[in-house]
Design a protein around this motif. Structure first.
Motif, PDB file in Angstrom:
ATOM      1  N   LEU A  52       0.841  -1.189   0.000  1.00 36.29           N
ATOM      2  CA  LEU A  52       0.000   0.000   0.000  1.00 36.29           C
ATOM      3  C   LEU A  52       0.883   1.248   0.000  1.00 36.29           C
ATOM      4  N   GLU A  53       0.924   1.949  -1.127  1.00 34.94           N
ATOM      5  CA  GLU A  53       1.737   3.153  -1.265  1.00 34.94           C
ATOM      6  C   GLU A  53       0.870   4.395  -1.137  1.00 34.94           C
ATOM      7  N   PRO A  54       1.480   5.559  -0.794  1.00 29.50           N
ATOM      8  CA  PRO A  54       0.707   6.798  -0.672  1.00 29.50           C
ATOM      9  C   PRO A  54      -0.069   7.138  -1.941  1.00 29.50           C
ATOM     10  N   ALA A  55       0.510   6.879  -3.118  1.00 32.81           N
ATOM     11  CA  ALA A  55      -0.196   7.188  -4.369  1.00 32.81           C
ATOM     12  C   ALA A  55      -1.477   6.369  -4.496  1.00 32.81           C
ATOM     13  N   HIS A  56      -1.459   5.140  -3.990  1.00 30.77           N
ATOM     14  CA  HIS A  56      -2.658   4.307  -4.044  1.00 30.77           C
ATOM     15  C   HIS A  56      -3.754   4.911  -3.164  1.00 30.77           C
ATOM     16  N   VAL A  57      -3.354   5.306  -1.936  1.00 30.86           N
ATOM     17  CA  VAL A  57      -4.328   5.875  -0.998  1.00 30.86           C
ATOM     18  C   VAL A  57      -4.915   7.161  -1.556  1.00 30.86           C
ATOM     19  N   LEU A  58      -4.056   8.050  -2.062  1.00 30.14           N
ATOM     20  CA  LEU A  58      -4.533   9.332  -2.578  1.00 30.14           C
ATOM     21  C   LEU A  58      -5.406   9.138  -3.822  1.00 30.14           C
ATOM     22  N   GLY A  59      -5.024   8.231  -4.709  1.00 23.38           N
ATOM     23  CA  GLY A  59      -5.798   8.003  -5.932  1.00 23.38           C
ATOM     24  C   GLY A  59      -7.177   7.434  -5.644  1.00 23.38           C
ATOM     25  N   VAL A  60      -7.218   6.395  -4.807  1.00 29.32           N
ATOM     26  CA  VAL A  60      -8.503   5.763  -4.472  1.00 29.32           C
ATOM     27  C   VAL A  60      -9.403   6.742  -3.726  1.00 29.32           C
ATOM     28  N   LEU A  61      -8.823   7.488  -2.794  1.00 32.98           N
ATOM     29  CA  LEU A  61      -9.607   8.445  -2.021  1.00 32.98           C
ATOM     30  C   LEU A  61     -10.159   9.560  -2.909  1.00 32.98           C
ATOM     31  N   SER A  62      -9.375   9.970  -3.896  1.00 38.22           N
ATOM     32  CA  SER A  62      -9.837  11.007  -4.809  1.00 38.22           C
ATOM     33  C   SER A  62     -11.011  10.500  -5.654  1.00 38.22           C
ATOM     34  N   ILE A  63     -10.915   9.267  -6.140  1.00 41.41           N
ATOM     35  CA  ILE A  63     -12.033   8.675  -6.900  1.00 41.41           C
ATOM     36  C   ILE A  63     -13.280   8.588  -6.036  1.00 41.41           C
ATOM     37  N   GLN A 201      -1.318  16.055   4.547  1.00 41.68           N
ATOM     38  CA  GLN A 201      -1.051  15.833   3.127  1.00 41.68           C
ATOM     39  C   GLN A 201      -2.140  14.996   2.450  1.00 41.68           C
ATOM     40  N   ILE A 202      -2.968  14.344   3.242  1.00 37.06           N
ATOM     41  CA  ILE A 202      -4.056  13.554   2.663  1.00 37.06           C
ATOM     42  C   ILE A 202      -5.042  14.443   1.920  1.00 37.06           C
ATOM     43  N   LEU A 203      -5.097  15.721   2.252  1.00 38.91           N
ATOM     44  CA  LEU A 203      -6.031  16.644   1.598  1.00 38.91           C
ATOM     45  C   LEU A 203      -5.698  16.847   0.122  1.00 38.91           C
ATOM     46  N   GLN A 204      -4.520  16.400  -0.317  1.00 40.78           N
ATOM     47  CA  GLN A 204      -4.207  16.457  -1.741  1.00 40.78           C
ATOM     48  C   GLN A 204      -5.207  15.660  -2.581  1.00 40.78           C
ATOM     49  N   ALA A 205      -5.850  14.668  -1.943  1.00 41.99           N
ATOM     50  CA  ALA A 205      -6.799  13.818  -2.663  1.00 41.99           C
ATOM     51  C   ALA A 205      -8.030  14.596  -3.123  1.00 41.99           C
ATOM     52  N   LEU A 206      -8.246  15.798  -2.586  1.00 41.90           N
ATOM     53  CA  LEU A 206      -9.348  16.636  -3.064  1.00 41.90           C
ATOM     54  C   LEU A 206      -9.130  17.054  -4.513  1.00 41.90           C
ATOM     55  N   VAL A 264     -16.815  12.904   4.504  1.00 42.18           N
ATOM     56  CA  VAL A 264     -15.543  13.274   3.865  1.00 42.18           C
ATOM     57  C   VAL A 264     -14.425  13.290   4.899  1.00 42.18           C
ATOM     58  N   LEU A 265     -14.670  13.883   6.058  1.00 39.96           N
ATOM     59  CA  LEU A 265     -13.652  13.906   7.113  1.00 39.96           C
ATOM     60  C   LEU A 265     -13.275  12.497   7.548  1.00 39.96           C
ATOM     61  N   CYS A 266     -14.273  11.618   7.658  1.00 38.83           N
ATOM     62  CA  CYS A 266     -13.997  10.255   8.118  1.00 38.83           C
ATOM     63  C   CYS A 266     -13.181   9.482   7.079  1.00 38.83           C
ATOM     64  N   GLN A 270      -9.318   8.200   7.602  1.00 40.04           N
ATOM     65  CA  GLN A 270      -8.815   6.839   7.428  1.00 40.04           C
ATOM     66  C   GLN A 270      -7.629   6.826   6.455  1.00 40.04           C
ATOM     67  N   GLY A 271      -7.729   7.653   5.397  1.00 43.06           N
ATOM     68  CA  GLY A 271      -6.613   7.757   4.455  1.00 43.06           C
ATOM     69  C   GLY A 271      -5.364   8.305   5.118  1.00 43.06           C
ATOM     70  N   ALA A 272      -5.544   9.313   5.991  1.00 39.56           N
ATOM     71  CA  ALA A 272      -4.406   9.890   6.708  1.00 39.56           C
ATOM     72  C   ALA A 272      -3.747   8.855   7.607  1.00 39.56           C
ATOM     73  N   LEU A 273      -4.566   8.039   8.262  1.00 42.04           N
ATOM     74  CA  LEU A 273      -4.017   6.974   9.109  1.00 42.04           C
ATOM     75  C   LEU A 273      -3.207   5.985   8.272  1.00 42.04           C
ATOM     76  N   LEU A 274      -3.718   5.639   7.094  1.00 44.80           N
ATOM     77  CA  LEU A 274      -3.029   4.669   6.244  1.00 44.80           C
ATOM     78  C   LEU A 274      -1.734   5.234   5.661  1.00 44.80           C
ATOM     79  N   LEU A 275      -1.665   6.557   5.467  1.00 46.94           N
ATOM     80  CA  LEU A 275      -0.397   7.156   5.022  1.00 46.94           C
ATOM     81  C   LEU A 275       0.677   6.974   6.077  1.00 46.94           C
ATOM     82  N   ARG A 276       0.289   7.072   7.335  1.00 45.62           N
ATOM     83  CA  ARG A 276       1.255   6.938   8.434  1.00 45.62           C
ATOM     84  C   ARG A 276       1.488   5.477   8.815  1.00 45.62           C
TER      85      ARG A 276
END
Length: 633
Positions: A52-63, A201-206, A264-266, A270-276
């Motif tokens: 699980l890479e950050p790009a995966h988390v950000l991409g999926v969260l953005s979708i 940095q998870i807010l980049q997914a917006l 959205v916050l939730c 969860q995405g922020a937790l997975l980045l860390r």
């Protein structure tokens, strides 16, 4: 002489008058399903990645975020809520709007699509309680893995208790639904906000660029991913279906003011937790909470999933009642659990069947991750049907550029729905076959019942003579007259009912007053007061009454006859001097069958097991005479 007379209508349901109370009520009933989706959605989306890479988390969260905005915020909250049938929503209400004024193959095709969409809802009604309660109880495994073997038994106990209390109605619990879900959404926002604070940095997914990059890197994977992302959209149909209870403004305010921000916050939390901590993918929702808050969160999540399950169970009752009233299902026992709120109903047969189905699902799939594969098919199928029906409703009346704009917007939404539906087709072998099977069986039963009733009605119109001419001749040379009033219930006004012919043949008498009563269900949810009944006098002692009900109303013959008696005192409708004559039909095979043998057998079985007319129409059973007859199909 034909006239219309107003009747007394029961209210659609008493709802709180203040905006705040309406919004709180909408939180409890409308948003229970979509509000509990964060329990399992992001894990279902990301669990398939080996690393699980950050790009995966950000991409999926953005979708996920942009689909939430496009499908729920734009399609349902902004557009579909415009298509109200006298303030009511839902697949069947939209179907009635879509077919209004249409004839021929187009009408038949829309009816087939609408009924299939409503049929898929039953698959959703089975899966929602199972996956919601399982995902909440799975939180005990985060507290201690020694409790893992108890997840399924505890889920079964909660579900059995939930269905057991349905007969008591949701009145008492309903007062708690809104505040409980209010606490739930505040908790989602606080947990997510705390995690975002630690990894902003998870807010980049917006930025939708992350979604586009992910799609470019994994084109096939992105398409298949939609089968899991759609879990975040479950419950969107409830926004539309429950419009009649709370109104369009309250549902929209609740969504934009509280539900959407909390979700959205939730999800981003969860995405922020997975980045860390990528290893938190085993249960990112519950691992957002501090250790001291795990047990309270499990308790709150369990209560919230009960609320979500309650809402979808009540929805199954409402859809079934509408199907009965519209002629797609045999009569069923409908119990009202509240004297004040009309929408609170309980259907014992539906409740029992749903309980059995939900328990089987829990025992069959064992965990929420396995059930997630079965979940999306029913939801996306219903969404697709809603968009197709919207093509026949929303652009109606628009001309020129405005109509082109409507068609273009709906075309984009149709493409999105087709992608979501297509992605879930690949999950059929993983469990999606279950809601498909349920929906197909229910659809077949509904269409068989509708076809059988149509054939019977056509046979009666073809075989029986005009009522006015018959009664005029009968009164010119009458048989013996007996005191009182005979009420003959008939599907087809204007033709002689079979029960009258049988009564004359066997009893050789005619009552002093004769009234022919037809119950008609219109393509509106509630009939207005001045449309309640029509009365036509067809001979000196004979009247024909056609009573109109909406598809969300329950017929009550004694009540409407009291109104008729008040408007027409010349008709003797004193209860103790009134007898009801009904036909009880037994279906047998004809020499040239109008239905296939297997469909005829199913129709006959449904007819035998339907609720008796006396109970359904609330007719006093001690005033009823049933005339048995065989009907060839």
């Amino acid at each position: 002489m034909t006239s219309q007379h107003p009747g007394v209508l029961a209210p659609h349901g008493q709802v709180p008058s203040s905006k705040a109370a309406l919004i709180m009520g909408a939180l409890g009933v409308v948003y229970g399903d979509i509000g509990t989706s964060p329990l399992y959605t992001l894990r279902a989306c990301l669990v398939g990645f080996a690393d699980l890479e950050p790009a995966h988390v950000l991409g999926v969260l953005s979708i996920l975020f942009w689909l939430l905005m496009l499908v729920v915020s734009f399609k349902y909250v902004t557009l579909i809520l415009r298509a109200d049938n006298r303030g009511e929503g839902g697949t069947l209400a939209l179907l009635e709007l879509a077919v209004r004024g249409r004839q021929g193959p187009a009408r038949w095709l829309l009816i087939v699509l609408g009924i299939f969409g409503a049929s898929l809802f039953y698959g959703d009604s089975m899966i929602t309680p199972a996956i919601s309660v399982l995902s909440a109880i799975e939180g005990v495994g985060v507290v201690s893995h020694t409790l893992d073997p108890w997840i399924v038994p505890m889920s079964l106990v909660v579900l059995i208790l939930l269905f057991a209390i349905q007969s008591r109605g949701t009145g008492a619990m309903g007062k708690l639904f809104g505040p409980v879900m209010g606490v739930w959404f505040v908790t989602l926002a606080l947990l997510g906000g705390w995690q975002i604070w630690q990894a902003p940095q998870i807010l980049q997914a917006l930025n939708p660029v992350w979604a586009l990059r992910f799609i470019d890197d994994f084109p096939l994977g992105s398409f298949l991913l939609l089968g899991a992302v759609v879990l975040a959209l479950t419950g969107a149909e409830a926004l539309y279906a429950d419009m009649g209870h709370f109104g369009r403004p309250a549902i929209r305010r609740a969504w934009f003011a509280m539900v959407l921000p909390a979700l959205v916050l939730c999800y981003f939390g969860q995405g922020a937790l997975l980045l860390r901590e990528p290893q938190a993918i085993r249960n990112p929702f519950f691992l957002m909470a501090p250790e001291w808050g795990l047990v309270p969160l499990v308790v709150l999540a369990t209560i919230a999933t009960v609320v979500a399950s309650q809402a979808v169970i009540s929805g199954a009752y409402s859809v079934t009642r509408q199907a009965v009233q519209l002629g797609f299902w045999p009569r069923m026992q409908i119990l009202h659990t509240s004297a004040a709120e009309k929408g609170q109903i309980y259907l014992p047969q539906v409740n029992a069947l749903l309980l059995v189905a939900v328990l089987i699902l829990v025992l069959l799939f064992q965990d929420s991750e396995s059930l997630a594969a079965a979940y999306g098919f029913a939801v996306t199928g219903t969404m697709l049907v809603t968009t197709v029906l919207a093509f026949s409703v929303l652009p109606r009346g628009a001309t020129g550029g405005r109509r082109v704009l409507w068609l273009a917007v709906l075309g984009v939404l149709l493409v999105v729905d087709l992608l979501l539906f297509g992605a879930n087709i690949f999950k059929i072998h993983e469990g999606g076959w279950l809601p498909l099977l349920v929906g197909t069986v229910v659809f077949m039963l509904m269409m068989t019942w509708r076809r059988g009733r149509t054939l019977l009605a056509n046979m009666q119109r073809r075989d029986h003579q005009p009522l006015t001419e018959f009664m005029t001749q009968l009164e010119a040379f009458p048989p013996a007259r007996v005191p009182g009033t005979a009420i003959f219930m008939t599907m087809n006004p204007g033709v002689v009912p079979a029960a009258l012919l049988h009564n004359l043949k066997h009893n050789k008498v005619l009552h002093e007053h004769v009234l022919f009563l037809t119950i008609r269900v219109e393509d509106v949810p509630y009939a207005s007061a001045d449309e309640r009944f029509d009365v036509e006098q067809i001979s000196p002692s004979c009247w024909q009454v056609v009573v109109h009900y909406g598809f969300k109303e329950d017929p009550d013959v004694p009540v409407v006859l009291r109104l008729v008696a008040e408007a027409y005192p010349e008709i003797d409708l004193e209860p103790m001097r009134t007898s009801y004559y009904l036909s009880r039909q037994t279906v047998v095979a004809a020499k040239r069958p109008a239905m296939q043998r297997w469909r005829r057998s199913i129709f006959a079985f449904m007819a035998r097991n339907g609720t008796r007319s006396t109970k359904f129409f609330k007719i006093p059973p001690n005033r009823v005479v049933e005339m048995g007859m065989q009907v060839e199909l």
